[in-house]
Design a protein around this motif. Structure first.
Motif, PDB file in Angstrom:
ATOM      1  N   UNK A 296       2.792   1.407  -1.728  1.00 49.75           N
ATOM      2  CA  UNK A 296       2.912  -0.126  -1.615  1.00 49.75           C
ATOM      3  C   UNK A 296       2.823  -0.776  -0.250  1.00 49.75           C
ATOM      4  N   UNK A 297       2.369  -0.300   0.662  1.00 52.46           N
ATOM      5  CA  UNK A 297       2.512  -0.983   1.860  1.00 52.46           C
ATOM      6  C   UNK A 297       1.597  -2.370   1.731  1.00 52.46           C
ATOM      7  N   UNK A 298       2.065  -3.364   2.327  1.00 52.75           N
ATOM      8  CA  UNK A 298       1.474  -4.796   2.657  1.00 52.75           C
ATOM      9  C   UNK A 298       1.555  -5.164   3.932  1.00 52.75           C
ATOM     10  N   UNK A 299       2.437  -4.828   4.803  1.00 54.49           N
ATOM     11  CA  UNK A 299       2.539  -5.350   6.251  1.00 54.49           C
ATOM     12  C   UNK A 299       1.557  -4.505   7.093  1.00 54.49           C
ATOM     13  N   UNK A 300       1.128  -5.137   8.241  1.00 55.26           N
ATOM     14  CA  UNK A 300       0.147  -4.392   9.051  1.00 55.26           C
ATOM     15  C   UNK A 300       1.004  -3.110   9.530  1.00 55.26           C
ATOM     16  N   UNK A 301       2.278  -3.164  10.035  1.00 55.04           N
ATOM     17  CA  UNK A 301       3.070  -1.897  10.461  1.00 55.04           C
ATOM     18  C   UNK A 301       3.041  -0.881   9.470  1.00 55.04           C
ATOM     19  N   UNK A 302       3.512  -1.253   8.363  1.00 55.53           N
ATOM     20  CA  UNK A 302       3.673  -0.319   7.232  1.00 55.53           C
ATOM     21  C   UNK A 302       2.246   0.314   6.923  1.00 55.53           C
ATOM     22  N   UNK A 303       1.168  -0.524   7.017  1.00 52.93           N
ATOM     23  CA  UNK A 303      -0.192   0.130   6.629  1.00 52.93           C
ATOM     24  C   UNK A 303      -0.655   1.339   7.994  1.00 52.93           C
ATOM     25  N   UNK A 304      -0.188   0.811   9.163  1.00 53.29           N
ATOM     26  CA  UNK A 304      -0.614   1.523  10.165  1.00 53.29           C
ATOM     27  C   UNK A 304       0.309   2.922  10.017  1.00 53.29           C
ATOM     28  N   UNK A 305       1.530   3.038   9.782  1.00 56.29           N
ATOM     29  CA  UNK A 305       2.329   4.090   9.836  1.00 56.29           C
ATOM     30  C   UNK A 305       1.768   4.977   8.653  1.00 56.29           C
ATOM     31  N   UNK A 306       1.541   4.399   7.296  1.00 58.21           N
ATOM     32  CA  UNK A 306       1.130   5.194   6.250  1.00 58.21           C
ATOM     33  C   UNK A 306      -0.150   5.867   6.492  1.00 58.21           C
TER      34      UNK A 306
END
Length: 426
Positions: A296-306
């Motif tokens: 579900x990631x949409x934010x750059x930080x979420x994308x990076x961690x996932x």
């Protein structure tokens, strides 16, 4: 109001669908409507109560109209909503309905934060369930072990994912709150990080007397009405879920559980067996030796961690990312961050599809193809539609490849499309 007739608009949404189900289980006569009768969130047993489309004819005998906040954002002149107001039928968003009609008398545990709030909410609920606290719970995603985004409990405990967008969480007065982190997001509403921090400060000020606040490691808010606790060290739980961010979520859930005097054995066993949420690094299937996951990631930080977690899980495999940006404003404001995250990501191939507009209108000022032209150092391609994307992946992937689809829009449909096209591949 007695347990009378309540009509829910936008009943297929991630939050409104759960409020609809909880209202039905709480004794209200309910009906619902949405543009489509099916939804990944809507309880299949309740679809018989749902009509397709919006119409003032749905209001016959209705005492209260509850709506998804997306409806007035996208359609200010919605005939069903305006007709209800003209008829003197009270209208309110589903969060306010919960606060006024479902939560009173409950011990409210509200979990908020820019990232990780859904998983942390579900983890806390799972621990309480295992400890026989029998909680009611609402999460903005389907919990794998429940098969839906809510749990109906018989006790005073209510565990809730509280959304900071448009300060919607300010309708609640929690007895216990967890704030996972504070970050700048939702630029269509919040102008800067300071306005986000201000919203969370108001949320904390809403805590009841004698309440408890649990802060994530980067959160420095103080509960003026009770205790403040802070996660100082992320615990090394042996989770089924990948990523250090999930260890942080689990550590916050553990603090909350300990504050409720739940035994360590129950906390550890529950967290280490927790299966996760739908659309959170969810395994969707394997076909022709290709593994397909969805997030579900949409934010750059979420994308990076996932993506870091994906590479840790599959250190030697070719990894494809298919990303659907969510809202034009988010891509515009964080454009440079998206470029950096994708250039530095540990994946091999990146496909970008068209932006999912959600509550916004396309003004023609930003597109996914703009992002593709700026990303260097990576094999990246723009493909407009999901169907074309599925066909491309089926054609060019090979045994051992890993596909991660990502975004908060209708990209959730893509994994099944990919798997189907792979199954037909000779």
């Amino acid at each position: 109001m007695d347990k009378k007739n309540v009509h829910f608009m936008g009943v297929g949404g991630s939050g409104c669908s759960a409020a609809f189900a909880l209202a039905r289980h709480s004794g209200f006569e309910v009906s619902g409507c949405d543009l489509e009768k099916t939804s990944p969130y809507l309880d299949k047993k309740l679809t018989k109560l749902v009509q397709t489309g919006h119409s003032s004819s749905h209001l016959v005998g209705v005492d209260l109209l509850v709506y998804s906040p997306a409806i007035p954002l996208l359609d200010q002149a919605n005939k069903e909503l305006t007709s209800a107001q003209e008829k003197g039928i009270r209208t309110m968003p589903w969060e306010k309905f919960l606060a006024e009609y479902i939560i009173p008398g409950k011990f409210l545990i509200a979990v908020s934060g820019a990232h990780g709030k859904g998983t942390t909410t579900a983890m806390i609920a799972a621990i309480l369930e295992k400890a026989n606290f029998d909680p009611t719970c609402l999460v903005g995603a389907k919990v794998s072990s429940w098969g839906r985004n809510y749990r109906l409990g018989g006790s005073k405990y209510f565990v809730l994912e509280a959304d900071e967008y448009k300060e919607r969480f300010l309708v609640y007065r929690p007895d216990f709150a967890v704030i996972t982190n504070i970050d700048y997001d939702h630029p269509d509403y919040f102008k800067n990080i300071e306005s986000v921090k201000s919203a969370f400060s108001k949320f904390v000020n809403n805590l009841k007397p004698g309440s408890v606040l649990v802060n994530g490691p980067d959160v420095d808010l103080k509960n003026p009405n009770g205790q403040t606790k802070k996660l100082e060290v992320v615990e090394n739980f042996d989770l089924k879920l990948p990523g250090n961010y999930n260890k942080l979520n689990a550590s916050l859930a553990a603090i909350a559980a300990r504050s409720l005097n739940i035994k360590e054995k129950i906390i550890k066993e529950t967290l280490e067996s927790f299966p996760g949420l739908a659309r959170r690094f969810e395994f969707k299937g394997e076909e022709k030796g290709v593994l397909v996951f969805d997030d579900y990631a949409v934010h750059p930080k979420e994308i990076s961690e996932t993506l870091k977690a994906t590479r840790e899980k599959f250190p030697d495999r070719i990894i494809w990312l298919v990303f659907q940006p969510h809202t034009f404003s988010r891509l515009k404001v964080f454009f440079g961050d998206f470029v950096s995250v994708f250039e530095d990501s540990p994946v091999d191939k990146i496909l970008l599809v068209d932006i999912f507009a959600a509550r916004e209108r396309n003004e023609g000022t930003i597109s996914s193809s703009d992002l593709v032209t700026k990303i260097k150092k990576k094999e990246v391609r723009y493909i407009s539609s999901l169907d074309e994307t599925a066909a491309y992946i089926a054609k060019y992937t090979s045994v051992g490849n890993v596909i991660m689809t990502m975004g908060a829009g209708d990209i959730y449909k893509l994994p099944d499309m990919i798997l189907k096209k792979l199954s037909n591949k000779s």
